[in-house]
Motif scaffolding. Structure first.
Motif, mmCIF file in Angstrom:
data_model
loop_
_atom_site.group_PDB
_atom_site.id
_atom_site.type_symbol
_atom_site.label_atom_id
_atom_site.label_comp_id
_atom_site.label_asym_id
_atom_site.label_seq_id
_atom_site.Cartn_x
_atom_site.Cartn_y
_atom_site.Cartn_z
ATOM 1 N N VAL A 7 -3.734 -10.221 -1.812
ATOM 2 C CA VAL A 7 -5.192 -10.014 -1.847
ATOM 3 C C VAL A 7 -5.632 -9.189 -0.644
ATOM 4 O O VAL A 7 -6.438 -8.254 -0.767
ATOM 5 C CB VAL A 7 -5.922 -11.369 -1.883
ATOM 6 N N LEU A 8 -5.094 -9.519 0.541
ATOM 7 C CA LEU A 8 -5.443 -8.765 1.749
ATOM 8 C C LEU A 8 -5.011 -7.313 1.627
ATOM 9 O O LEU A 8 -5.781 -6.395 1.938
ATOM 10 C CB LEU A 8 -4.772 -9.408 2.961
ATOM 11 N N ALA A 9 -3.774 -7.086 1.167
ATOM 12 C CA ALA A 9 -3.254 -5.725 1.065
ATOM 13 C C ALA A 9 -4.048 -4.881 0.075
ATOM 14 O O ALA A 9 -4.271 -3.684 0.299
ATOM 15 C CB ALA A 9 -1.783 -5.767 0.651
ATOM 16 N N ILE A 10 -4.492 -5.505 -1.018
ATOM 17 C CA ILE A 10 -5.258 -4.777 -2.026
ATOM 18 C C ILE A 10 -6.666 -4.472 -1.520
ATOM 19 O O ILE A 10 -7.271 -3.458 -1.883
ATOM 20 C CB ILE A 10 -5.316 -5.586 -3.332
ATOM 21 N N SER A 11 -7.180 -5.307 -0.633
ATOM 22 C CA SER A 11 -8.569 -5.165 -0.175
ATOM 23 C C SER A 11 -8.727 -4.112 0.911
ATOM 24 O O SER A 11 -9.759 -3.435 0.978
ATOM 25 C CB SER A 11 -9.103 -6.505 0.342
ATOM 26 N N VAL A 12 -7.737 -3.972 1.797
ATOM 27 C CA VAL A 12 -7.879 -3.064 2.933
ATOM 28 C C VAL A 12 -7.276 -1.709 2.596
ATOM 29 O O VAL A 12 -6.422 -1.579 1.732
ATOM 30 C CB VAL A 12 -7.210 -3.650 4.187
ATOM 31 N N GLY A 13 -7.737 -0.708 3.321
ATOM 32 C CA GLY A 13 -7.258 0.645 3.108
ATOM 33 C C GLY A 13 -8.318 1.658 3.477
ATOM 34 O O GLY A 13 -9.310 1.339 4.136
ATOM 35 N N ALA A 14 -8.096 2.912 3.060
ATOM 36 C CA ALA A 14 -9.065 3.969 3.352
ATOM 37 C C ALA A 14 -10.430 3.629 2.777
ATOM 38 O O ALA A 14 -11.465 3.930 3.367
ATOM 39 C CB ALA A 14 -8.563 5.295 2.795
ATOM 40 N N ALA A 15 -10.433 2.981 1.608
ATOM 41 C CA ALA A 15 -11.681 2.501 1.012
ATOM 42 C C ALA A 15 -11.676 0.978 1.089
ATOM 43 O O ALA A 15 -10.828 0.324 0.479
ATOM 44 C CB ALA A 15 -11.787 2.958 -0.441
ATOM 45 N N SER A 16 -12.603 0.407 1.858
ATOM 46 C CA SER A 16 -12.663 -1.039 2.014
ATOM 47 C C SER A 16 -13.296 -1.661 0.769
ATOM 48 O O SER A 16 -14.365 -1.240 0.327
ATOM 49 C CB SER A 16 -13.480 -1.405 3.253
ATOM 50 N N ILE A 17 -12.609 -2.654 0.202
ATOM 51 C CA ILE A 17 -13.065 -3.291 -1.036
ATOM 52 C C ILE A 17 -13.142 -4.796 -0.807
ATOM 53 O O ILE A 17 -12.230 -5.395 -0.221
ATOM 54 C CB ILE A 17 -12.093 -2.972 -2.195
ATOM 55 N N SER A 18 -14.192 -5.425 -1.264
ATOM 56 C CA SER A 18 -14.401 -6.847 -1.040
ATOM 57 C C SER A 18 -13.468 -7.684 -1.906
ATOM 58 O O SER A 18 -12.952 -7.219 -2.936
ATOM 59 C CB SER A 18 -15.858 -7.229 -1.338
ATOM 60 N N PHE A 19 -13.268 -8.952 -1.501
ATOM 61 C CA PHE A 19 -12.445 -9.866 -2.276
ATOM 62 C C PHE A 19 -13.036 -10.087 -3.675
ATOM 63 O O PHE A 19 -12.291 -10.244 -4.647
ATOM 64 C CB PHE A 19 -12.316 -11.207 -1.556
ATOM 65 N N ALA A 20 -14.372 -10.091 -3.771
ATOM 66 C CA ALA A 20 -15.026 -10.289 -5.067
ATOM 67 C C ALA A 20 -14.671 -9.147 -6.023
ATOM 68 O O ALA A 20 -14.400 -9.372 -7.213
ATOM 69 C CB ALA A 20 -16.531 -10.387 -4.896
ATOM 70 N N ASP A 21 -14.649 -7.917 -5.501
ATOM 71 C CA ASP A 21 -14.284 -6.771 -6.337
ATOM 72 C C ASP A 21 -12.813 -6.830 -6.750
ATOM 73 O O ASP A 21 -12.443 -6.422 -7.858
ATOM 74 C CB ASP A 21 -14.566 -5.464 -5.605
ATOM 75 N N VAL A 22 -11.973 -7.313 -5.839
ATOM 76 C CA VAL A 22 -10.553 -7.466 -6.169
ATOM 77 C C VAL A 22 -10.388 -8.446 -7.319
ATOM 78 O O VAL A 22 -9.648 -8.202 -8.281
ATOM 79 C CB VAL A 22 -9.760 -7.935 -4.932
ATOM 80 N N TRP A 23 -11.101 -9.573 -7.249
ATOM 81 C CA TRP A 23 -11.026 -10.586 -8.307
ATOM 82 C C TRP A 23 -11.492 -10.013 -9.646
ATOM 83 O O TRP A 23 -10.857 -10.203 -10.677
ATOM 84 C CB TRP A 23 -11.873 -11.785 -7.907
ATOM 85 N N GLN A 24 -12.607 -9.286 -9.611
ATOM 86 C CA GLN A 24 -13.137 -8.710 -10.845
ATOM 87 C C GLN A 24 -12.209 -7.637 -11.406
ATOM 88 O O GLN A 24 -12.042 -7.530 -12.622
ATOM 89 C CB GLN A 24 -14.528 -8.129 -10.585
ATOM 90 N N ALA A 25 -11.610 -6.848 -10.508
ATOM 91 C CA ALA A 25 -10.720 -5.789 -10.977
ATOM 92 C C ALA A 25 -9.498 -6.363 -11.679
ATOM 93 O O ALA A 25 -8.975 -5.764 -12.632
ATOM 94 C CB ALA A 25 -10.276 -4.916 -9.805
ATOM 95 N N VAL A 26 -9.038 -7.526 -11.228
ATOM 96 C CA VAL A 26 -7.857 -8.142 -11.822
ATOM 97 C C VAL A 26 -8.204 -8.885 -13.108
ATOM 98 O O VAL A 26 -7.490 -8.772 -14.120
ATOM 99 C CB VAL A 26 -7.188 -9.094 -10.814
ATOM 100 N N PHE A 27 -9.306 -9.646 -13.088
ATOM 101 C CA PHE A 27 -9.608 -10.540 -14.210
ATOM 102 C C PHE A 27 -10.779 -10.085 -15.075
ATOM 103 O O PHE A 27 -10.970 -10.613 -16.164
ATOM 104 C CB PHE A 27 -9.890 -11.952 -13.680
ATOM 105 N N ALA A 28 -11.577 -9.137 -14.604
ATOM 106 C CA ALA A 28 -12.708 -8.639 -15.401
ATOM 107 C C ALA A 28 -12.859 -7.143 -15.166
ATOM 108 O O ALA A 28 -13.891 -6.663 -14.673
ATOM 109 C CB ALA A 28 -13.997 -9.385 -15.033
#
Length: 346
Positions: free
Chosen positions: A37-58
């Motif tokens: 979850v941390l690795a998917i969230s951080v990077g050149a474009a910062s993405i919130s944990f909520a967006d990570v959850w939605q991207a995976v399940f919705a």
């Protein structure tokens, strides 16, 4: 004879910590999920944990953040997890088989052989799809293994940890030079540089569909043979005295190592030290029973490489540091420590 063999095995200080190993395995699984979850969230474009959850399940196809996660970051980090498990388990198997504390697919030439296979595939095979790349990686790793164990067994006294290590260093240098020469002659240095540096950027779902089942199969076979590997790690004489068919066990385990190392290198390139570092840490925590070492090494190796890839992306954003360099910085001091301590750690 059997009683003497059992007494000899007991003198090897056989110990295991099942309760501790179970806790470590459960915590490592939770840590793996958190690190992904941390690795998917951080990077050149910062993405919130909520967006990570939605991207995976919705998943929403029109959402740019969801596209970044599903198309780029998620396959990348899953690839790091799969490869980390492959390198760690292959290193654990090699250390148990050879009783060599420095055994590692990278240090014993397997990664160099797989990289040579990649160079040959890119240079002389047209339309190199991923199956061809993986096949040549397997063949290259197999050739490297034959050379290392063949050279180390040539002299009187047979294979010893020192001979295997020296043969691995020589074969690694030899095969790496051939691979680089082929790349230079065919003007493919830029294409091969990605695998030389080591990294999971550009990992695709299509690649994961091939690599993941291959690695899981190898790990499952390793777990099935973990009891035999534990007996073999006491010494070949002890294993034979307990009725083990050591040749068959070694042949199957070596095949598993080639599968894991070849699949890993075909995806991320030649990364050393993962298979060296992780099994020693696991052995210190859970004991020398490979029924626990193999699964714990797989999960902790996954966590390690996911965090290493995250660090590689965050050291100098938006540019990426090669993941192989991050792993080498962490692994080299441990390698020197092992070289000083020697066999007392196995």
């Amino acid at each position: 004879m059997k009683n003497n063999t059992l007494n000899e095995a007991k003198e090897k200080k056989i110990y295991a910590r099942p309760a501790v190993a179970s806790i470590i395995l459960a915590l490592s699984c939770l840590l793996l999920v958190g690190s992904l979850v941390l690795a998917i969230s951080v990077g050149a474009a910062s993405i919130s944990f909520a967006d990570v959850w939605q991207a995976v399940f919705a998943y929403q196809q029109g959402n740019e953040d969801h596209q970044i996660i599903r198309s780029i970051r998620l396959p990348r980090e899953l690839g790091a997890a799969v490869v980390g498990a492959a390198f760690a388990v292959s290193g654990a198997i090699m250390q148990g088989m050879t009783k060599n504390p420095l055994a590692d697919p990278g240090l014993l030439g397997l990664n160099a052989g797989a990289s040579l296979g990649l160079a040959i595939a890119f240079s002389y095979v047209g339309n190199t799809n991923y199956m061809i790349i993986m096949l040549f990686s397997f063949i290259g790793a197999g050739i490297a293994a034959c050379l290392v164990f063949g050279f180390s067994a040539m002299n009187r006294g047979g294979m010893t940890p020192l001979k295997i290590t020296l043969a691995g260093a020589a074969v690694t240098a030899f095969l790496s030079s051939i691979g680089e020469g082929i790349a230079l002659i065919n003007k493919l240095s830029q294409s091969i540089a990605f695998w030389t540096a080591g990294g999971v950027s550009g990992t695709t779902w299509a690649q994961l569909q091939i690599v993941t089942p291959t690695v899981l199969l190898g790990i499952m076979i390793a777990i099935m043979l973990s009891r035999s590997l534990t007996v073999l790690s006491f010494g070949e004489d002890v294993a034979k005295g307990l009725g083990q068919r050591t040749f068959i066990v070694k042949a199957v385990l070596m095949t598993v190592v080639l599968i894991l190392a070849g699949a890993a290198v075909s995806l991320v390139g030649a990364i050393a030290f993962v298979g060296l570092l992780i099994p020693h840490i696991v052995r210190f925590l859970v004991g020398n029973d490979y029924r626990w070492i193999i699964p714990c090494s797989a999960v902790i190796g996954s966590v390690f490489l996911v965090l290493a890839d995250t660090a590689a992306r965050m050291v100098n954003p938006p540019f990426e540091t090669p993941m192989g360099a991050i792993v080498a910085i962490l692994g080299l001091p441990f390698f020197l420590y092992l070289a000083r301590k020697g066999r007392s750690l196995i």
